[in-house]
Enzyme design. Structure first.
Site, short mmCIF file in Angstrom:
data_model
loop_
_atom_site.label_atom_id
_atom_site.label_comp_id
_atom_site.label_asym_id
_atom_site.label_seq_id
_atom_site.Cartn_x
_atom_site.Cartn_y
_atom_site.Cartn_z
CB SER A 1 -0.90 0.01 1.24
OG SER A 1 -1.47 1.30 1.37
CG HIS B 1 -3.91 -1.43 -1.51
ND1 HIS B 1 -5.04 -2.17 -1.80
CD2 HIS B 1 -4.25 -0.62 -0.49
CE1 HIS B 1 -6.03 -1.81 -0.99
NE2 HIS B 1 -5.58 -0.86 -0.18
CG ASP C 1 -5.10 2.64 0.86
OD1 ASP C 1 -6.05 1.86 0.78
OD2 ASP C 1 -3.98 2.32 1.29
CG HIS D 1 -9.24 0.30 -0.38
ND1 HIS D 1 -8.65 0.13 0.86
CD2 HIS D 1 -10.57 0.26 -0.14
CE1 HIS D 1 -9.58 0.02 1.79
NE2 HIS D 1 -10.77 0.10 1.20
CG MET E 1 -11.22 3.45 2.19
SD MET E 1 -9.66 3.37 3.08
CE MET E 1 -8.54 3.46 1.69
CG MET F 1 -11.74 -2.50 5.29
SD MET F 1 -10.22 -2.14 4.40
CE MET F 1 -9.25 -1.27 5.65
CG ASP G 1 -6.23 -2.64 3.27
OD1 ASP G 1 -5.14 -2.41 3.81
OD2 ASP G 1 -6.87 -1.79 2.60
C1 DX5 Z 1 -6.21 1.78 5.65
C2 DX5 Z 1 -5.82 1.45 4.23
C3 DX5 Z 1 -4.72 0.47 4.15
C4 DX5 Z 1 -3.43 0.91 4.79
C5 DX5 Z 1 -2.83 -0.30 5.42
O1 DX5 Z 1 -7.43 2.37 5.68
O2 DX5 Z 1 -6.91 0.94 3.50
O3 DX5 Z 1 -4.50 0.04 2.81
O4 DX5 Z 1 -2.51 1.46 3.90
O5 DX5 Z 1 -1.70 0.07 6.12
P1 DX5 Z 1 -1.00 -0.93 7.16
O6 DX5 Z 1 -0.59 -2.14 6.36
O7 DX5 Z 1 0.14 -0.15 7.68
O8 DX5 Z 1 -2.02 -1.28 8.20
ZN ZN Z 2 -6.47 -0.01 1.54
#
Ligand code: DX5
Ligand code: ZN
Length: 228
Positions: free
Chosen positions: A8, A31, A33, A64, A66, A135, A173
């Site tokens: 990510s 990935h 975000d 992804h 959000m 998640m 994730d």
């Molecule tokens: C959080 C994101 C993740 C995040 C994960 O809302 O969707 O993709 O980057 O980061 P780590 O692996 O550090 O938990």
């Molecule tokens: Zn993510």
């Protein structure tokens, strides 16, 4: 289906995204975000940055979203070059229509569930999806602690995929690291997003290799991957 590791870029240096993408070229997907400061309390990047990233790397992009109103915005991420687009079940007004639109535009369609959203109401929708994202933290920030209480949902989802004979991928994730990835793999995940565990490591490419090896051996030991 081999395990896949998706670093990510939320944990990367946003001023050096092209280099940071190159640092993990052995990864399966990058990935990305996308956060809108409404669906989650954080703001990251949007369509123009995804367009630039798609030009800067050969690694396919796993976006992804959000964001609120994904029905309106998600198709633009396919046009921007994403190979996979994930919208949140909690935000989509018409998830079936949206998944079909993403597929029709040529990307893999994926739906994400926040920790408090159960999988069961979505059982009949699974054939419309190429991937389901569970998640394992509350979305919004990298570096949070993995929620073990999500493991039963991963198991139940893997069982539904098996029951319906689907080829879809199951992504996790949030808080995925060397100390948690085996639990996820054993429970049935096959696509692993890792932000801080990859970009926080001295050698991100080596971190990807090490995570892949742990996930691969845990999957083999669990045996669910040969069940169908
Ligand atoms: C959080 C994101 C993740 C995040 C994960 O809302 O969707 O993709 O980057 O980061 P780590 O692996 O550090 O938990
Ligand atoms: Zn993510």
């Amino acid at each position: 289906m081999a395990v896949q590791i998706n670093p990510s870029i939320l944990s990367a240096d946003f001023a050096r995204l092209a280099e940071e993408a190159k640092a993990v070229e052995g990864a399966d997907w990058l990935h990305v975000d996308v956060m809108d400061n409404h669906f989650v309390p954080n703001l990251t990047l949007g369509v123009p940055v995804v367009e630039s990233l798609a030009r800067a790397t050969d690694t396919p992009l796993d976006c992804h979203l959000m964001i609120e109103a994904p029905d309106r915005w998600a198709p633009q991420y396919v046009e921007a070059g994403a190979g996979s687009v994930t919208f949140h079940a909690e935000a989509a007004a018409a998830p079936v229509r949206l998944a079909r639109e993403i597929r029709a535009k040529g990307a893999r369609a994926s739906m994400a569930l926040k920790p408090a959203t159960p999988i069961e109401p979505y059982e009949d929708l699974l054939p419309e999806l190429d991937m389901l994202l569970i998640m394992t933290v509350e979305p919004g920030f990298g570096g949070q602690a993995f929620l073990d209480i999500m493991l039963p949902k991963i198991r139940r989802t893997r069982e539904l995929i098996r029951k319906h004979g689907l080829e879809m991928w199951l992504q996790v994730d949030g808080g995925v690291s060397a100390s948690t990835i085996e639990r996820c793999a054993e429970a049935g995940a096959d696509v692993f997003v890792a932000g801080s565990a990859v970009y926080g490591a001295g050698d991100p490419a080596e971190a990807v290799r090490a995570l892949r090896e742990r996930a691969r051996s845990a999957t083999e030991a669990a045996g669910w991957a040969c069940a169908h």
